[in-house]
Design a protein around this motif. Structure first.
Motif, mmCIF file in Angstrom:
data_model
loop_
_atom_site.group_PDB
_atom_site.id
_atom_site.type_symbol
_atom_site.label_atom_id
_atom_site.label_comp_id
_atom_site.label_asym_id
_atom_site.label_seq_id
_atom_site.Cartn_x
_atom_site.Cartn_y
_atom_site.Cartn_z
ATOM 1 N N GLY A 132 -34.860 30.582 -55.040
ATOM 2 C CA GLY A 132 -35.081 31.914 -54.837
ATOM 3 C C GLY A 132 -34.022 32.024 -53.201
ATOM 4 O O GLY A 132 -33.428 30.792 -52.771
ATOM 5 N N GLY A 133 -33.228 33.089 -52.471
ATOM 6 C CA GLY A 133 -32.932 33.209 -51.698
ATOM 7 C C GLY A 133 -31.077 32.830 -52.001
ATOM 8 O O GLY A 133 -30.718 32.893 -53.036
ATOM 9 N N ARG A 134 -30.613 33.768 -50.838
ATOM 10 C CA ARG A 134 -29.421 33.562 -50.690
ATOM 11 C C ARG A 134 -29.255 32.681 -50.848
ATOM 12 O O ARG A 134 -27.716 31.838 -51.526
ATOM 13 C CB ARG A 134 -28.691 34.382 -48.662
ATOM 14 N N TYR A 135 -29.358 31.276 -49.868
ATOM 15 C CA TYR A 135 -28.830 29.709 -49.745
ATOM 16 C C TYR A 135 -30.004 29.016 -50.238
ATOM 17 O O TYR A 135 -31.558 29.748 -49.654
ATOM 18 C CB TYR A 135 -27.818 29.774 -48.763
ATOM 19 N N GLY A 136 -29.725 27.657 -50.936
ATOM 20 C CA GLY A 136 -30.963 26.880 -51.301
ATOM 21 C C GLY A 136 -30.993 26.150 -49.819
ATOM 22 O O GLY A 136 -32.564 26.679 -49.375
ATOM 23 N N GLU A 150 -35.319 19.670 -56.495
ATOM 24 C CA GLU A 150 -34.589 20.918 -57.184
ATOM 25 C C GLU A 150 -34.463 21.915 -57.022
ATOM 26 O O GLU A 150 -35.210 22.619 -55.715
ATOM 27 C CB GLU A 150 -35.364 20.782 -58.848
ATOM 28 N N PHE A 151 -33.222 22.770 -56.925
ATOM 29 C CA PHE A 151 -33.411 23.976 -55.975
ATOM 30 C C PHE A 151 -31.881 25.015 -57.305
ATOM 31 O O PHE A 151 -31.792 24.574 -58.042
ATOM 32 C CB PHE A 151 -31.198 23.369 -55.881
ATOM 33 N N ARG A 152 -32.837 26.095 -57.638
ATOM 34 C CA ARG A 152 -32.776 27.255 -58.824
ATOM 35 C C ARG A 152 -32.971 28.807 -58.269
ATOM 36 O O ARG A 152 -33.492 28.659 -57.676
ATOM 37 C CB ARG A 152 -34.476 26.876 -59.920
ATOM 38 N N ASP A 153 -31.876 29.157 -58.898
ATOM 39 C CA ASP A 153 -31.764 30.688 -59.151
ATOM 40 C C ASP A 153 -30.928 30.804 -57.640
ATOM 41 O O ASP A 153 -32.228 31.858 -57.201
ATOM 42 C CB ASP A 153 -33.455 31.329 -59.624
ATOM 43 N N ILE A 154 -30.775 30.370 -56.951
ATOM 44 C CA ILE A 154 -30.140 30.553 -55.881
ATOM 45 C C ILE A 154 -29.081 31.552 -55.515
ATOM 46 O O ILE A 154 -28.443 31.590 -56.851
ATOM 47 C CB ILE A 154 -29.509 29.322 -55.060
ATOM 48 N N ALA A 155 -29.223 32.971 -54.952
ATOM 49 C CA ALA A 155 -28.250 33.718 -54.881
ATOM 50 C C ALA A 155 -26.611 33.509 -54.627
ATOM 51 O O ALA A 155 -25.767 33.695 -55.405
ATOM 52 C CB ALA A 155 -28.332 35.060 -53.788
#
Length: 560
Positions: A132-136, A150-155
């Motif tokens: 989540g979030g605008r940026y990870g 792990e970075f997932r589903d970032i806007a």
């Protein structure tokens, strides 16, 4: 021995909240949290603290405020282990300066960057999941290592490395980012190693504005944009990467890019290209010219640029003389940077260290920023140990001492300890003058006081470089530059209003120069968010990028 404080609401003998534990904790303490949910906002300043879950993954900390980061650490030595942090409109973790180690955590937010690392911090992030979030993750003007994350589903962008940052992202996964997977912008010689990047709305990795990274053994696939995009003027290496099912071409080099692309498939047994190696006196003149071009590209600072170029010219000529068997005088690499905050001292110090590395003067461009609290101990004999330890950590690179004049001032009866730190540094600077560059920084008047604190101190420094305040016109340029780096644009009618604001703002000892521009833009972004959320419909991409005169006026009113 450091204390451990146990937090378990409702349990006899335990503390009832994180806030209570922080109030009771001494520097160096560990706060252990019992399983459960905690609705608190944590704001740490100048602390040395560890916060850990008694059982990893069973502790959730959620925001008690929508107007502040869930956990903010300013100039701290912080460790976080096994926590789940759920923020809303602000970052889940914000680290401003200092050092932080974050392991085995889960971090999410709704609107901002999930994790923000700024202001010269040094951060190790490992085994952590960001959603989540605008940026990870955003790292700016700081050092960092990101490993097995792990970075997932970032806007928007998954990871942003920008504006003087030197960081490495390795062994990590990025998927489902609305724009780019990793964006490197004025990020020097940062690296991306053995990462998997997929399902991005644009490029998997985007390199821009004089960045020369090492991108090695990565697998980039199923992206709507190209796999790797490198902008004009950028260098570095793309080595043994696999790019599949992306927009053509897989690797896009703009005209004027100097990046070397090496063929090969990712192989876990292959040593990564970005491994540091001593220069052993060898010079990289191409890198020198690149770094000097980066310095020239900075807004303002004409006098500073002239002085630094003069130092580099002298070092280069000395090397030529040495190669011809001619005598070369002793040259000190230590400098005094004098001037107000926000005038680029930290950024120039980093570049200077990289220049010394490229010239073969120092074995690496390592940058270690410290302040009084990192050098001065709490009892007799402790200070010399702390000062020597900080010095040794910076050997081969740059030791940057911000607000160095604080060492020569009395502080709660520990003035002699500050003097002990100065005396220790004076000796070390002489004994190891060819192994390190020490840069002390602070207000001009106070630095004169500092140099008088030890009879041999002033002679250890090659010269004092003055950093002047930015003019209103330059602050407008800086504002546009910062906005561009964060994918914002300013409406045409904003410039004149910004100029008027910067021309009339009070320039007392608290004036922060470029920091004032950054703080104003932060308030403008908040104003824009309120304006866009009141539209009653989803804003366009142009709306999301544009900061208007109304945003500026609202930001100025909120400051007043």
């Amino acid at each position: 021995m450091a204390r451990t404080l146990f937090v378990a609401p409702g349990q006899r003998g335990a503390l009832g909240s994180i806030g209570e534990a922080l109030d009771a904790a001494d520097d160096g303490a560990t706060i252990s949290l019992a399983p459960g949910e905690y609705s608190e906002t944590v704001d740490l300043r100048d602390r040395s603290i560890t916060i850990t879950a008694a059982e990893p993954g069973t502790v959730t900390i959620s925001s008690s405020s929508r107007d502040a980061p869930l956990l903010r650490a300013t100039r701290c030595r912080l460790e976080l282990h096994g926590l789940v942090l759920r923020a809303t409109d602000e970052p889940g973790i914000e680290v401003r300066g200092g050092r932080a180690k974050i392991t085995g955590c889960e971090v999410s937010t709704e609107q901002a960057a999930a994790i923000s690392i700024v202001d010269g911090a040094d951060v190790e992030l490992s085994g952590t999941k960001v959603t989540g979030g605008r940026y990870g993750l955003v790292i700016e003007e700081s050092d960092g290592v990101v490993d097995r994350c792990e970075f997932r589903d970032i806007a928007d962008d998954g990871v942003i490395l920008r504006l003087g940052t030197r960081a490495t992202v390795r062994n990590s996964t990025l998927a489902g980012c609305g724009f780019r997977g990793i964006y490197l912008y004025q990020a020097g010689n940062s690296g991306v190693e053995r990462c998997e990047i997929s399902q991005t709305g644009d490029a998997g990795i985007s390199v821009a504005d004089q960045t020369s990274p090492t991108i090695s053994e990565c697998w980039i696939h199923d992206t709507q944009g190209v796999g790797i995009s490198v902008g004009r003027g950028c260098g570095g290496v793309v080595d043994s990467c696999r790019v599949e099912n992306t927009a053509p071409p897989g690797v896009l080099l703009a005209d004027g890019a100097r990046t070397e692309v090496r063929e090969g498939e990712p192989d876990a047994a292959t040593p990564h290209v970005g491994a540091a190696a001593a220069t052993s006196g060898r010079q990289d003149l191409e890198q020198v010219e690149k770094l000097l071009a980066e310095l020239d590209g900075m807004i303002g600072l004409a006098g500073v640029k002239h002085e630094v170029r003069g130092l580099i010219d002298e070092l280069q000529v000395n090397e030529w003389r040495r190669s011809e068997g001619l005598s070369v005088g002793t040259v000190s690499n230590h400098l005094v940077f004098a001037g107000a905050p926000g005038t680029g001292k930290t950024t120039v110090a980093r570049t200077y260290g990289e220049l010394l590395r490229a010239l073969g003067v120092l074995p690496n461009g390592k940058f270690r920023e410290v302040s009084r609290r990192d050098l001065v101990g709490q009892y007799i004999g402790h200070t010399a140990e702390k000062a020597a330890s900080a010095f040794d950590e910076a050997r081969g690179g740059v030791l940057f001492i911000d607000e160095a004049y604080a060492l020569s001032r009395s502080s709660a009866g520990s003035a002699d300890f500050g003097q002990e730190a100065i005396d220790t540094l004076v000796k070390l600077m002489e004994d190891h003058r060819d192994e390190i560059a020490v840069i002390v920084a602070g207000y001009t008047g106070e630095m004169v006081e500092f140099l008088d604190a030890n009879p041999g101190l002033a002679s250890r420094f090659a010269k004092t470089i003055e950093f002047e305040n930015y003019s209103p016109e330059q602050l407008v340029q800086i504002s546009r530059h910062i906005a561009k780096g964060e994918d914002y644009v300013l409406d045409d009618d904003v410039d004149s209003a910004l100029l008027e604001w910067f021309a009339h703002i009070e320039r007392d000892e608290n004036f922060g120069n470029a920091r004032e521009a950054r703080k104003l833009l932060e308030r403008m972004r908040k104003s824009q968010s309120s304006r866009l959320r009141s539209l009653g419909h989803r804003p366009s991409r142009t709306d999301l990028r544009t900061l208007t005169l109304d945003d500026l006026l609202d930001a100025v009113r909120s400051e007043g």
